[in-house]
Write an enzyme that holds these catalytic residues in place. Structure first.
Site, mmCIF file in Angstrom:
data_model
loop_
_atom_site.group_PDB
_atom_site.id
_atom_site.type_symbol
_atom_site.label_atom_id
_atom_site.label_comp_id
_atom_site.label_asym_id
_atom_site.label_seq_id
_atom_site.Cartn_x
_atom_site.Cartn_y
_atom_site.Cartn_z
ATOM 1 N N SER A 53 0.828 -1.206 0.000
ATOM 2 C CA SER A 53 0.000 0.000 0.000
ATOM 3 C C SER A 53 0.861 1.255 0.000
ATOM 4 O O SER A 53 2.035 1.244 0.365
ATOM 5 C CB SER A 53 -0.895 0.011 1.240
ATOM 6 O OG SER A 53 -1.562 -1.220 1.380
HETATM 7 N N1 SAH Z 1 -0.591 -5.025 4.119
HETATM 8 C C1 SAH Z 1 0.170 -5.297 2.908
HETATM 9 C C2 SAH Z 1 -0.585 -4.992 1.632
HETATM 10 C C3 SAH Z 1 -1.681 -5.949 1.441
HETATM 11 S S1 SAH Z 1 -2.260 -6.219 -0.188
HETATM 12 C C4 SAH Z 1 1.509 -4.597 2.921
HETATM 13 O O1 SAH Z 1 1.811 -3.874 3.885
HETATM 14 O O2 SAH Z 1 2.276 -4.795 1.980
HETATM 15 C C5 SAH Z 1 -3.609 -7.284 0.285
HETATM 16 C C6 SAH Z 1 -3.213 -8.672 0.683
HETATM 17 O O3 SAH Z 1 -4.382 -9.320 1.153
HETATM 18 C C7 SAH Z 1 -2.669 -9.520 -0.461
HETATM 19 O O4 SAH Z 1 -1.384 -9.972 -0.167
HETATM 20 C C8 SAH Z 1 -3.680 -10.663 -0.558
HETATM 21 O O5 SAH Z 1 -3.076 -11.921 -0.878
HETATM 22 C C9 SAH Z 1 -4.265 -10.682 0.832
HETATM 23 N N2 SAH Z 1 -5.582 -11.317 0.953
HETATM 24 C C10 SAH Z 1 -6.673 -11.196 0.144
HETATM 25 N N3 SAH Z 1 -7.683 -11.963 0.615
HETATM 26 C C11 SAH Z 1 -7.227 -12.578 1.755
HETATM 27 C C12 SAH Z 1 -7.806 -13.494 2.696
HETATM 28 N N4 SAH Z 1 -9.051 -13.931 2.584
HETATM 29 N N5 SAH Z 1 -7.041 -13.909 3.733
HETATM 30 C C13 SAH Z 1 -5.767 -13.480 3.875
HETATM 31 N N6 SAH Z 1 -5.163 -12.618 3.020
HETATM 32 C C14 SAH Z 1 -5.890 -12.165 1.970
#
Ligand code: SAH
Length: 205
Positions: A53
Site C-alpha cells: 500500500s
Molecule cells: N498489508 C500489505 C498490503 C496488502 S495487499 C503490505 O503492507 O504490503 C492485500 C493482501 O491481502 C494480499 O497480499 C492478498 O493476498 C491478501 N488477501 C486477500 N484476501 C485474503 C484473505 N481472505 N485472507 C488473507 N489474506 C488475503
C-alpha cells in the site's frame, strides 16, 4: 525526512505513528527496481500480483487503529509485511495472515533479517480470523471486503477497534472503523480508498 513530510501533508499527524514509520525502512519490503521508489507515496507491485500500500494510507489506517503498547493486533493481508512491521513498533504482538504462502514466507524472512521478533505469521483465509488467539484489541484488514466478516467481529475484544476497507466494487471503497461496545458495534466512515479484494480460500502460489 522528505518521507515524513509527505506523510504529514496527507494527514498522518500522530507522533507515535510517524516515529514507527520512520523506523521501518519501506525499501526492505519491495524488490529490485521498485526499491528506488520506496519513499514515494505510491503503491508498488510485490509478489503474487499483489501490492504494497501507499505509505500515507498505511499511516492513516495505523492512526485510525489507535494501537497501544500492550495491544495484541491481528492483520489480514500480510502482503509485503510492511504494514505489519509498522504495527509491530506500536503493539505488544502482531499476528499477520495472508492467503499466499509465498508472501508469508518472504515477509517472515524480512522480519527475521530486521530483528523484528513480535510478529507471528501464518497462511490461511484470514476472513475466519485466528480464534486460538482471540480476542484481539485491534484488527486491521488490508484487503477490501463487502462487509466486515462476522468471525472477525466476534474476535474483537469489547472496546476493541477494527479498521477495514469495504465496498461492493474494486474501484469505490470506503475505509471504515468498527468499535465493539458492551452491547454491539459502532461504525464510522473514514475516507475513500482502493484496495485489492479480500478473496476466499488459499492462494495457488
Ligand atoms: N498489508 C500489505 C498490503 C496488502 S495487499 C503490505 O503492507 O504490503 C492485500 C493482501 O491481502 C494480499 O497480499 C492478498 O493476498 C491478501 N488477501 C486477500 N484476501 C485474503 C484473505 N481472505 N485472507 C488473507 N489474506 C488475503
Amino acid at each position: 525526512m522528505q518521507f515524513l513530510f509527505a506523510l504529514r501533508s496527507k494527514g498522518v499527524t500522530d507522533a507515535r505513528v510517524l516515529t514507527a514509520m520512520e523506523k521501518v525502512d519501506r525499501a526492505a519490503f519491495v524488490k529490485g527496481i521498485f526499491s528506488e521508489r520506496a519513499y514515494e507515496d505510491m503503491p508498488l507491485p510485490i509478489s503474487c500480483g499483489q501490492t504494497i500500500s501507499q505509505p500515507s494510507v498505511v499511516g492513516l489506517m495505523t492512526q485510525a487503529l489507535q494501537v497501544q503498547p500492550r495491544h495484541k493486533v491481528l492483520e489480514i493481508g500480510t502482503g509485503s509485511g510492511y504494514q505489519a512491521a509498522v504495527l509491530s513498533q506500536l503493539a505488544r504482538r502482531v499476528y499477520t495472515v495472508d492467503r499466499f504462502k509465498r508472501l508469508v514466507t518472504e515477509a517472515k524472512a524480512i522480519f527475521d533479517a530486521q530483528d523484528i521478533t513480535n510478529i507471528t505469521t501464518f497462511t490461511a483465509d484470514g476472513s475466519f480470523g485466528y480464534s486460538e488467539q482471540a480476542p484481539f484489541d485491534r484488527i486491521l484488514l488490508t484487503a477490501a471486503a463487502e462487509d466486515a466478516p462476522s468471525p472477525l467481529l466476534a474476535q474483537l475484544r469489547v472496546g476493541g477497534i477494527m479498521v477495514l476497507p469495504v465496498g461492493q466494487s474494486d474501484t469505490v471503497q470506503t475505509l471504515i472503523r468498527v468499535t465493539r461496545t458492551e452491547t454491539g458495534y459502532d461504525y464510522d466512515e473514514l475516507r475513500p480508498v482502493r484496495f485489492v479484494p479480500l478473496l476466499e480460500g488459499i492462494g495457488q502460489d
